[in-house]
Scaffold this active site. Structure first.
Site, PDB file in Angstrom:
ATOM      1  N   LYS A   1     -16.223 152.390  88.933  1.00  0.00           N
ATOM      2  CA  LYS A   1     -15.480 152.046  87.720  1.00  0.00           C
ATOM      3  C   LYS A   1     -15.959 152.966  86.596  1.00  0.00           C
ATOM      4  O   LYS A   1     -17.160 153.281  86.511  1.00  0.00           O
ATOM      5  CB  LYS A   1     -15.781 150.578  87.388  1.00  0.00           C
TER       6      LYS A   1
ATOM      7  N   SER B   1     -10.908 143.433  84.788  1.00  0.00           N
ATOM      8  CA  SER B   1     -10.781 144.783  84.315  1.00  0.00           C
ATOM      9  C   SER B   1     -11.034 145.874  85.371  1.00  0.00           C
ATOM     10  O   SER B   1     -10.698 147.032  85.141  1.00  0.00           O
ATOM     11  CB  SER B   1     -11.775 144.996  83.172  1.00  0.00           C
TER      12      SER B   1
ATOM     13  N   SER C   1     -14.068 140.066  86.203  1.00  0.00           N
ATOM     14  CA  SER C   1     -13.485 141.412  86.293  1.00  0.00           C
ATOM     15  C   SER C   1     -13.619 142.114  87.640  1.00  0.00           C
ATOM     16  O   SER C   1     -13.015 143.159  87.846  1.00  0.00           O
ATOM     17  CB  SER C   1     -14.076 142.320  85.212  1.00  0.00           C
TER      18      SER C   1
END
Lengths: 492, 482, 96
Positions: free
Chosen positions: A79, A154, A178
């Site tokens: 990420k 996310s 997330s």
């Protein structure tokens, strides 16, 4: 022949070791998959082709010597809020556009040491604030199961990449769900470990007391293998856990006979989509049939978890994001004075959701409101932890749906921030408690979108959590792949 | 007319001289080259995290212990939020509720007048970077840009907050000086005001004598020496009284001391805009200073300046000498060594703080660079006590020893300074002088003591100043008695 | 407690320059979120200690050891403006 991009990490590992294919072949397959799918998905912000190539070649050299490290040569994605030396790291924010960190975060270091091949950096909601990956300054990521829907967030880029095969595994960060919620929405496995188990050094902070790095993979054993590579005390993170580590992958084949499983009352009724609830209960029944002792457990304080979260997380983020000021790195918008420069830089550099949360947190901490908001939220947090503690006195794990719904359409929840916040109602409580939780795919709804099943465990209870997760995976026998992964890609 | 009383409280920042910074491994004493002792942590790069330096915690605890504070068992780090370009994170890691040390005191003394100044708290924080304001004129005002160096950012900083117990500029100075001595005695900081490793922010207010309501205070910054602190406070007290007596009012504000103008000028108004939004730093674990640790800190406490002064005074050094000795650490060590080897404390103290200090200053050398040792002081004291050297000759010998000419006896020998204390030699000389001055003897016998001094002088001249004057005097008295 | 948010002051504290329209929008949204967040006040928490840290750990320290700093070129590489090894910013109004 199977496209190498569709292998699990375990399968790829044995193929590499048996000499069936090389790490360079594997990387090429994954990059080809990305080449085909990225135009539809936008899972990645950066593909580090030369870095990945170098790592894959090094892995091949090590494999030739019989090096047994399980992640050696495995293409994974990180990420983009995980700091990687020399590779652009933006956290999907305009304010960090073009920033090339002069250092590696601990998770990146450990993955490199494990021989993993870092394919690239994946899209996220700006600074990990969001539940759909629509809050990215660089455009949203789409769900490979249906590109009109969101992949969750996310860590939506990481989840979409793993779901579609443009990485065999990935890492995300989980502050309120997330990792687990996007895993649920993309039919992947996503685990949020116990707070402190994985170092946060090099994770661009959103809410420090809640943030935790964790894996996303296609199977439970793969997720366990990824997690094992990054756990452990880190002298660079004062909050990292310095005691004995849980035996994460030890009991994957043990089954659930004799385990006590609690179904969380507050998360299995109102507010949960009926199809999701039904699928969840079906698995609960199967667990019971497999020998688990299933009971219903009430966590009264969980009703307040979302409210507490939306005070604590913004408060922490308001300070964590103060460092983005146009002085030392990232965006600067000129101003006549430094004060003006900072205020303009931050106005221009942060997107609306980030701005909203900074303002919210600043307000919640300001004089006269601290005790009513932040202080009270931290006390509610204690009550919630007490609820969990007493629940874990009666059961080994708690279960619930991961997300109240399956993937929703792009744009469906962007108008009203509160609607989006409700996407996290099932996941937020474990972040507040600091406990581990995992999402495992258990089927598709009528629209053909994945449903995730959440297993929560007490702090450092990763062994039992993965044990139950592995059983759920066997019971659900979820083998479907998203259309995008199987359409045009041809095996080498 | 109203009589006014000043109420003064002092916040002191002390940089700890640890090897590495408070929350990262960057070098503390990094020299002048800007931005060379910086890393992801102290530059607040995205993703970096602080980890506290254990040695700094030991340092602050020793300060808290020396100031008779309660060392708090469970203590927390907080974030103090404010934007300023020299503060990389735009929050300072500090302490708020639950600091490490609470409720102490420091005794200070002005001209023998003792006062106890309460210490509200002592807490741990981190220093900021340094900004240099650059303009065409080179002045702060009208600067068109600012240069930032983060070498100092993250250096461990201890804040000592006093109670508003101080009532005069002199007391404030004495407090500052004593705190500086304590910190230096603990060895945790060089506490140099000129270099900013010790800094004072002074809160000053005035009120009518007898009132127990505090007046509005101003915070005086930029005092870079004890003397300028004293001057700045004196100025500020006078200014405030003048404002109030002319019917004006004092505003809560920061005022900067301008040393060249000898005045404070108004800086930032501290209106309600200061809202630091303190909250516990989630990146740092709670501190738990258990009983064993607190005990260890206390047991390690070295002898503090006040105790040392008292001990020297008890040995016989006068108070001023004791203070001078304690303030100059190397002299104190020599004093202790000489006294414990049997030298007479009062004399040694006076030599060290008088002749030796003057020599060091004159020759611009350190004590180490001289030939002076405890042994030589002991020997010198013995020679003086035995009457082998006059007080004046002893000082000359001391200078010779300092200059590396040898041991006291060698110097006395080579410079021909030994006194004649042999009774028969002196008697011969005395008799010779008396023979030449029968009229003086007459006068003495008539009750006039004046000629005694004259006769002693004559004997001293005849012996080239080497006769022991006391012996000469005694002998003359005896011989002239009827 | 009704949400009475002085959005201008909050934005100043957070150092974010907002336009009039943004002030109105964020003010309204914040009020709405706060209204929901205020639910936490409904829960009686008398005598409840606020959570200090997710795991019951204390005293994570590092030894006083000097480690390598960044090379200055690397430290300054990402900076918007530098001069002679310093970071450079516009003039500062509010010098403290």
């Amino acid at each position: 022949m199977t496209d190498l991009a569709d292998l699990t990490i375990a399968q790829a590992g044995s193929g590499l070791r048996s000499g069936e294919f090389t790490a360079v072949d594997l990387l090429a397959a994954v990059e080809r998959r990305a080449a085909v799918t990225e135009a539809h998905l936008h899972a990645y912000l950066t593909l580090d082709r030369s870095g990945a190539r170098t790592a894959a070649e090094a892995a091949d050299a090590a494999l030739a010597t019989g090096d047994p490290r399980p992640l050696l040569g495995i293409p994974i994605a990180l990420k983009d809020n995980m700091v990687t030396r020399g590779v652009e790291t933006t956290a999907s924010s305009q304010i960090l556009a073009g920033w090339k960190p002069p250092y590696d975060g601990t998770a990146a270091i450990r993955l490199k040491e494990a021989g993993a091949v870092i394919v690239g950096k994946t899209n996220l909601d700006e600074f990990a604030m969001g539940s759909s990956t629509e809050n990215s300054a660089y455009g949203p990521t789409r769900n490979p199961w249906n590109t009109n829907t969101v992949p969750g967030g996310s860590s939506g880029g990481s989840a979409a990449a793993v779901a579609v095969g443009s990485a065999l595994g990935a890492f995300g960060s989980d502050t309120g769900g997330s990792i687990r919620q996007p895993a649920s929405l993309t039919g992947t496995v996503g685990a949020k470990p116990t707070y402190g188990l994985v170092s946060r050094y090099g994770l661009i902070a959103f809410a420090s007391s809640l943030d935790q790095i964790g894996p996303i993979a296609r199977t439970v054993p793969d997720a366990a293998a990824l997690l094992e590579a990054v756990v452990g005390w880190d002298p660079m993170d004062a909050t990292s856990y310095n005691g004995d580590l849980p035996a994460i992958a030890k009991s994957l084949d043990t089954g659930v006979a004799g385990l006590r499983i609690g179904v969380v009352t507050e998360l299995s009724g109102e507010g949960i989509d009926p199809e999701v609830l039904e699928a969840t209960m079906r698995i609960v029944d199967q667990l019971s049939n497999a020998g688990a002792d299933v009971v219903e457990i009430s966590l009264p304080a969980i009703e307040y978890a979302l409210s507490a979260y939306y005070l604590i997380a913004p408060a922490e983020c308001s300070a964590n994001l103060a460092r983005f000021d146009g002085v030392r790195y990232g965006l600067r918008v000129d101003g006549a004075t430094t004060e003006e420069m900072m205020a303009k830089t931050r106005a221009e550099g942060f997107g609306p959701e980030v701005t909203r949360r900074i303002l919210l947190g600043t307000y919640a901490l300001s004089a006269g409101y601290y005790d009513a908001f932040y202080g009270q939220a931290q006390r509610v947090r204690t009550l919630l932890r007490n609820d969990f503690a007493s629940a874990y006195g009666r059961v080994d794990v708690l279960v619930s749906p991961t997300s109240p719904t399956t993937a929703f359409e792009v744009g469906a929840k962007t108008a009203d921030p509160l609607t989006m916040y409700f996407a996290d109602i099932c996941t937020i409580a474990t972040n507040l408690a600091g406990d581990p939780a995992i999402s495992v795919p258990i089927g598709l709804d009528d629209a053909g979108l994945p449903i995730g099943f959440q297993i929560m465990a007490p702090a450092l209870g990763e062994e039992v959590m993965f044990r139950v997760a592995a059983e759920v995976e066997r019971l659900a026998a979820f083998t479907e792949r998203p259309r995008l992964a199987t359409s045009k890609v041809v095996a080498p | 007319m109203t009589e006014w009383e000043a109420v003064i409280g002092i916040e002191t920042h002390v940089e700890l001289q640890t090897k590495s910074k408070m929350f990262c491994g960057c070098l503390v004493d990094s020299g002048d080259e800007p931005n060379t002792a910086v890393c992801p942590v102290c530059l607040a790069l995205p993703g970096a995290l602080p980890v506290p330096n254990k040695e700094a915690i030991e340092g602050i605890l020793s300060i808290g212990d020396a100031l008779e504070c309660t060392l708090i068992e469970d203590s927390l780090f907080y974030r103090k939020n404010y934007f300023y370009p020299d503060l990389p994170k735009n929050y300072q890691i500090s302490q708020y509720t639950f600091p490490l040390c609470l409720d102490g005191r420091l005794a200070v003394d002005v001209d023998g007048e003792p006062t106890m100044v309460g210490i509200t708290r002592v807490h741990m924080e981190e220093d900021t970077g340094k900004s240099t304001h650059i303009g065409e004129s080179g002045r702060i005002h009208g600067a068109d840009h600012t240069l930032l160096d983060f070498n100092r950012a993250g250096v461990p900083l201890v804040e000592v907050v006093s109670e508003p117990d101080i009532r005069s500029p002199e007391q404030a100075r004495a407090y500052g000086a004593e705190l500086q001595r304590v910190v230096r005695a603990l060895g945790v900081s060089d506490a140099r005001l000129e270099e900013g490793s010790m800094r004072f922010d002074v809160n000053v207010s005035v009120r009518p004598v007898g009132s127990d309501v505090l007046g509005t205070r101003t915070e005086v910054k930029n005092v870079n020496s004890l003397r300028s602190m004293q001057r700045a406070i004196a100025y500020e007290i006078t200014r405030q009284i003048e404002v109030l007596e002319n019917g004006g009012s004092i505003h809560l504000e920061t005022r900067h001391w301008d040393e060249s103008k000898g005045a404070t000028r108004s800086g930032r108004t501290k209106e309600g805009s200061e809202d630091y939004r303190y909250f516990q730093d989630p990146d740092l674990l709670p501190l738990h200073i258990d009983e064993a640790w607190r005990k260890r800190v206390h047991e390690r406490r070295p002898e503090l300046p006040a105790a040392k002064r008292a001990r020297y005074a008890a040995l016989g050094a006068d108070p001023r000498t004791a203070e001078l000795l304690v303030d100059a650490g190397d002299l104190a060590a020599l004093f202790e060594a000489a006294v414990s080897a049997g030298a007479e404390p009062r004399t040694v103290g006076i030599w060290l703080t008088g002749e030796v200090v003057a020599y060091l200053r004159r020759e611009n050398v350190t004590l180490d660079e001289t030939g002076l040792s405890a042994d030589s002081l002991v020997e010198l004291a013995q020679m003086t006590g035995a009457g082998d050297l006059s007080a004046t000759a002893a000082k000359e010998v001391l200078n010779g020893v300092l200059a590396g000419e040898g041991t006291p006896s060698q110097v006395a020998e080579s410079r021909d300074l030994l006194q004649i204390s042999d009774a028969s030699t002196i008697e011969t000389e005395v008799m010779a002088v008396l023979d030449q001055h029968p009229d003086a003897i007459e006068k003495i016998r008539d009750g006039d003591a004046k000629p005694i001094g004259f006769l002693v002088g004559q004997v001293m001249r005849a012996t080239g100043g080497k006769a022991d004057p006391r012996m000469v005097q005694d002998l003359i008295r005896r011989k002239t008695q009827a | 407690m009704p949400a009475d948010i002085d959005i201008e002051r909050v934005a100043h504290l957070a150092r974010i320059a907002l336009t009039d329209d943004e002030r109105a929008l964020y003010g309204e949204q914040l009020a709405h979120i706060i209204e929901h967040a205020e639910r936490v006040q409904a829960l009686p928490t008398e005598g409840v200690e606020p959570t200090s840290h997710p795991l019951p750990m204390v005293n994570a320290f590092r030894p006083d050891v000097v480690t390598e700093s960044l090379r200055r070129e690397d430290a300054l590489a990402g900076a918007p403006d530098t001069q002679n090894g310093y970071y450079r910013v516009p003039k500062i109004l509010d010098e403290s």
